[in-house]
Enzyme design. Sequence first.
Site, PDB file in Angstrom:
ATOM      1  N   ASP A  28      -5.135   6.774   8.911  1.00 21.03           N
ATOM      2  CA  ASP A  28      -4.358   6.371   8.862  1.00 21.03           C
ATOM      3  C   ASP A  28      -3.243   6.118   8.208  1.00 21.03           C
ATOM      4  O   ASP A  28      -3.186   4.803   7.506  1.00 21.03           O
ATOM      5  CB  ASP A  28      -5.941   6.021   7.737  1.00 21.03           C
ATOM      6  N   LYS A  75      -6.315   1.091   0.943  1.00 21.38           N
ATOM      7  CA  LYS A  75      -6.177   0.291   2.263  1.00 21.38           C
ATOM      8  C   LYS A  75      -7.732  -0.091   2.030  1.00 21.38           C
ATOM      9  O   LYS A  75      -8.441   1.121   1.238  1.00 21.38           O
ATOM     10  CB  LYS A  75      -6.272   0.913   3.299  1.00 21.38           C
ATOM     11  N   GLY A  90     -12.940   8.095  -1.013  1.00 22.06           N
ATOM     12  CA  GLY A  90     -13.576   7.184  -0.813  1.00 22.06           C
ATOM     13  C   GLY A  90     -13.403   6.059   0.121  1.00 22.06           C
ATOM     14  O   GLY A  90     -14.367   5.240   0.299  1.00 22.06           O
ATOM     15  N   ALA A 134      -2.741   7.638   2.512  1.00 19.08           N
ATOM     16  CA  ALA A 134      -1.525   6.846   1.112  1.00 19.08           C
ATOM     17  C   ALA A 134      -0.601   8.391   0.807  1.00 19.08           C
ATOM     18  O   ALA A 134       1.054   7.744   0.976  1.00 19.08           O
ATOM     19  CB  ALA A 134      -2.705   6.220   0.536  1.00 19.08           C
TER      20      ALA A 134
END
Length: 300
Positions: free
Chosen positions: A140, A11, A101, A108
Amino acid sequence: MTPVHVRVPGKVNLALCVGGTDEQGYHELGTVFQAVSLCDEIVAEPLPAGEFRLAFQGEGAAFLPVDDTNLATRAAKLVASHYGVDSGVALTIRKRIPVAGGMAGGSADAAGTLLACSELWGIHAPREELRTLAAQLGSDVPFLLVGGTVHGTGRGEKLAPIPARGTYHWVFALSHGGLSTPAVFREFDRRSSPRPTQLPEALVGALLAGDVPGVGAALMNDLQEAAISLQPTLQRTLQLGLDAGALGAIISGSGPTCAFLVGDEDEAQRLGQTLAVFSGVRAVRSATGPVAGAQVMIEQ
Ligand code: C5P
């Protein structure tokens, strides 16, 4: 039980407004997530009850823990305990999303693992249930099950889709080394006082209209200054991309990946070549958004 293959996107935050902290030290967020076509792939294979194995391949594989601290292992164990499953799993994760990053690579993998285990073990849990489990793993993680372009609030786990028009071409400049998300939030707290988490109206309007230059001009990230103060080279990377004609440049999430919005694939290729020769850039990737959240891949 046949192996299950899942693809899960990374994302970028088109806007990231950071407010005050709750009693556990988490910040209130107002954010716009977009899922992009830089994806990790997860293969889940059956093992006897109680056995959980994890292996990584590809981007940054050597730096990742494969013990119980990894969010993917925690995701698999959460599915097993929540549904009372008497099986184990061997997870192999091929990484393309940069490690540490700011593109939610670890989240994820956790989101993809929730889906993979649910399918492998025949649970076929509704997405809504997986989203509830996802919120227990990290802020997230729920978004990576949903994908698309989404307004996130709370810690980032309360999600409302934005019907964005158009395709967005992104170039990502990966940095040498990563940044720790808690360290970037700490630096933010040191530098700034809490403020309301109001999204820029111009951004939402441009997304609804499919106005790509308008989106480029409205990108914003409250964590950007904190990330730059921890890795000052990032300022030069962002400026290099803007000077080379990017429609917008922003640090992705807590960084250090720099995200550049461009008009099309040719521009992405040209910008990628310019960025790749800068010593502050370790590697360049291009991708498009929005894409779907975690999906089971059907074998041909
Ligand atoms: O939720 P997640 O584990 O991904 O968050 C990583 C770290 O980022 C947290 O431990 C916290 O330091 C910081 N964070 C925060 N407020 C949020 C999300 C993350 O302070 N809403």
